[in-house]
Design an enzyme around this catalytic site. Structure first.
Site, PDB file in Angstrom:
ATOM      1  N   GLY A 181     -16.931  12.554   2.586  1.00 31.59           N
ATOM      2  CA  GLY A 181     -16.545  11.238   2.102  1.00 31.59           C
ATOM      3  C   GLY A 181     -16.457  10.163   3.151  1.00 31.59           C
ATOM      4  O   GLY A 181     -15.595   9.295   3.067  1.00 31.59           O
ATOM      5  N   THR A 182     -17.361  10.202   4.137  1.00 25.70           N
ATOM      6  CA  THR A 182     -17.328   9.180   5.179  1.00 25.70           C
ATOM      7  C   THR A 182     -18.619   8.366   5.169  1.00 25.70           C
ATOM      8  O   THR A 182     -19.677   8.847   4.765  1.00 25.70           O
ATOM      9  CB  THR A 182     -17.140   9.802   6.575  1.00 25.70           C
ATOM     10  OG1 THR A 182     -18.307  10.558   6.920  1.00 25.70           O
ATOM     11  CG2 THR A 182     -15.926  10.710   6.604  1.00 25.70           C
ATOM     12  N   ASN A 195     -21.015  14.215   0.700  1.00 22.06           N
ATOM     13  CA  ASN A 195     -20.757  12.798   0.481  1.00 22.06           C
ATOM     14  C   ASN A 195     -21.321  12.381  -0.864  1.00 22.06           C
ATOM     15  O   ASN A 195     -22.259  12.990  -1.378  1.00 22.06           O
ATOM     16  CB  ASN A 195     -21.401  11.969   1.595  1.00 22.06           C
ATOM     17  CG  ASN A 195     -20.696  10.649   1.826  1.00 22.06           C
ATOM     18  OD1 ASN A 195     -19.473  10.567   1.774  1.00 22.06           O
ATOM     19  ND2 ASN A 195     -21.448   9.606   2.097  1.00 22.06           N
ATOM     20  N   HIS A 202      -6.085   7.860  12.160  1.00 18.79           N
ATOM     21  CA  HIS A 202      -5.859   6.430  11.990  1.00 18.79           C
ATOM     22  C   HIS A 202      -4.433   6.102  11.565  1.00 18.79           C
ATOM     23  O   HIS A 202      -4.154   4.986  11.124  1.00 18.79           O
ATOM     24  CB  HIS A 202      -6.860   5.849  10.986  1.00 18.79           C
ATOM     25  CG  HIS A 202      -8.249   5.797  11.525  1.00 18.79           C
ATOM     26  ND1 HIS A 202      -9.362   5.620  10.718  1.00 18.79           N
ATOM     27  CD2 HIS A 202      -8.728   5.913  12.789  1.00 18.79           C
ATOM     28  CE1 HIS A 202     -10.460   5.635  11.464  1.00 18.79           C
ATOM     29  NE2 HIS A 202     -10.097   5.806  12.722  1.00 18.79           N
ATOM     30  N   CYS A 245      14.109   0.052  15.366  1.00 20.05           N
ATOM     31  CA  CYS A 245      13.816   1.409  15.829  1.00 20.05           C
ATOM     32  C   CYS A 245      15.099   2.036  16.346  1.00 20.05           C
ATOM     33  O   CYS A 245      15.694   1.549  17.311  1.00 20.05           O
ATOM     34  CB  CYS A 245      12.758   1.379  16.925  1.00 20.05           C
ATOM     35  SG  CYS A 245      12.472   3.000  17.701  1.00 20.05           S
ATOM     36  N   CYS A 294      15.005   3.381  20.110  1.00 23.01           N
ATOM     37  CA  CYS A 294      14.671   2.457  21.195  1.00 23.01           C
ATOM     38  C   CYS A 294      15.917   1.762  21.735  1.00 23.01           C
ATOM     39  O   CYS A 294      16.639   1.110  20.981  1.00 23.01           O
ATOM     40  CB  CYS A 294      13.660   1.425  20.693  1.00 23.01           C
ATOM     41  SG  CYS A 294      13.058   0.313  21.966  1.00 23.01           S
ATOM     42  N   GLU A 330     -23.128   9.892  -1.572  1.00 27.24           N
ATOM     43  CA  GLU A 330     -24.524   9.494  -1.369  1.00 27.24           C
ATOM     44  C   GLU A 330     -24.822   9.601   0.123  1.00 27.24           C
ATOM     45  O   GLU A 330     -23.898   9.754   0.933  1.00 27.24           O
ATOM     46  CB  GLU A 330     -24.749   8.068  -1.869  1.00 27.24           C
ATOM     47  CG  GLU A 330     -23.833   7.055  -1.235  1.00 27.24           C
ATOM     48  CD  GLU A 330     -23.879   5.696  -1.910  1.00 27.24           C
ATOM     49  OE1 GLU A 330     -23.460   4.716  -1.272  1.00 27.24           O
ATOM     50  OE2 GLU A 330     -24.342   5.618  -3.073  1.00 27.24           O
ATOM     51  N   ARG A 368       0.839  -1.211   0.000  1.00 24.72           N
ATOM     52  CA  ARG A 368       0.000   0.000   0.000  1.00 24.72           C
ATOM     53  C   ARG A 368       0.871   1.258   0.000  1.00 24.72           C
ATOM     54  O   ARG A 368       0.547   2.250  -0.650  1.00 24.72           O
ATOM     55  CB  ARG A 368      -0.920   0.013   1.216  1.00 24.72           C
ATOM     56  CG  ARG A 368      -1.952  -1.105   1.223  1.00 24.72           C
ATOM     57  CD  ARG A 368      -2.964  -0.907   2.331  1.00 24.72           C
ATOM     58  NE  ARG A 368      -3.867   0.197   2.025  1.00 24.72           N
ATOM     59  CZ  ARG A 368      -4.601   0.831   2.937  1.00 24.72           C
ATOM     60  NH1 ARG A 368      -4.505   0.506   4.216  1.00 24.72           N
ATOM     61  NH2 ARG A 368      -5.407   1.804   2.576  1.00 24.72           N
TER      62      ARG A 368
END
Length: 252
Positions: free
Chosen positions: A183-184, A209, A116, A143, A146, A211, A66
């Site tokens: 758009g939710t 939106n 998110h 990391c 860390c 719809e 992605r």
């Protein structure tokens, strides 16, 4: 609860929530397809802490793919309109996005919170520090912050985890006189509850939106159609450009 602001009055404080629908016209897949799968995978297999513990290679590979795909998409007229609004609106503004892509940033938005998480960032499995993600996480990137030898995972809020910045979001909703949802689906909490919170504090509420969403009846006003048409027209209204509702300049 205070009285609702006059719809014709210029807002002084705006909170905008965006979801998958604003990026769909750029070619970014929406959250789930009609078959219930998320880009060919069950959500339970790629978007929960349990999935990561069970099969980290699958989960890392899913988000690596992605992340790589972001290079093939571009911000659309809706992202650009919000970037223009961000630059020109002299009141308080917070754009809260449920999306993990970087199209808002590339569209010019700066007053932005990714509730998110972000595909282009990673977080440590031990210390939790969030940082830019390498191109590939599957190989077990360490990391660097860390001392306990933690490794990196996608900076994605999975089901069962707490979204980022909830205190900031709630404070902004309490102060807003206009809340706009773009758009939710109106189905995923806690974001789906923002309209109720904003309304309880006296904000006017607007849905833009494709719809009607599951929460359309909760809004003072709803406009339905493509985000690339509705969002530029609405931004022009806020900035005083006097574009008629529902129409926008040709993005070309």
């Amino acid at each position: 609860m205070s009285d609702k602001p006059n719809p014709a009055a210029q807002p002084r404080s705006i909170v905008i929530l965006t979801g998958a629908g604003i990026s769909a016209e750029s070619g970014v897949p929406t959250f789930r397809g009609p078959d219930g799968l998320w880009e060919g995978h069950r959500v339970e297999d790629v978007a929960t802490p349990e999935a990561f513990a069970r099969d980290p290679d699958l989960v890392q590979s899913f988000y690596d793919a992605r992340r790589a795909a972001l290079g093939g998409v571009k911000p659309n007229a809706a992202h650009q309109a919000l970037g223009r609004l961000d630059a020109a609106f002299d009141g308080d503004l917070l754009i809260v996005t449920q999306n993990v892509d970087d199209l808002h940033e590339r569209g010019g938005a700066r007053r932005l919170l990714h509730m998110h998480g972000e595909l282009l960032r990673a977080s440590c499995t031990v210390c939790g520090v969030r940082q830019p993600a390498p191109a590939v996480l599957r190989e077990g990137a360490a990391c660097e912050s860390c001392e306990a030898g933690g490794t990196l995972r996608p900076d994605i809020v999975w089901f069962g985890e707490m979204p980022h910045g909830m205190g900031h979001i709630e404070a902004a909703l309490a102060d807003a006189d206009l809340f706009v949802s773009i758009g939710t689906s109106g189905a995923v909490y806690p974001a789906a509850g923002f309209v109720r919170t904003a309304a309880a504090y006296g904000a006017r509420t607007l849905e833009l939106n494709l719809e009607p969403s599951e929460g359309t009846a909760l809004f003072d006003e709803a406009r339905h159609g493509p985000a690339t048409r509705l969002v530029p027209a609405w931004a022009d209204e806020i900035l005083g450009c006097n574009s008629p509702p529902g129409r926008a300049p040709n993005p070309d």
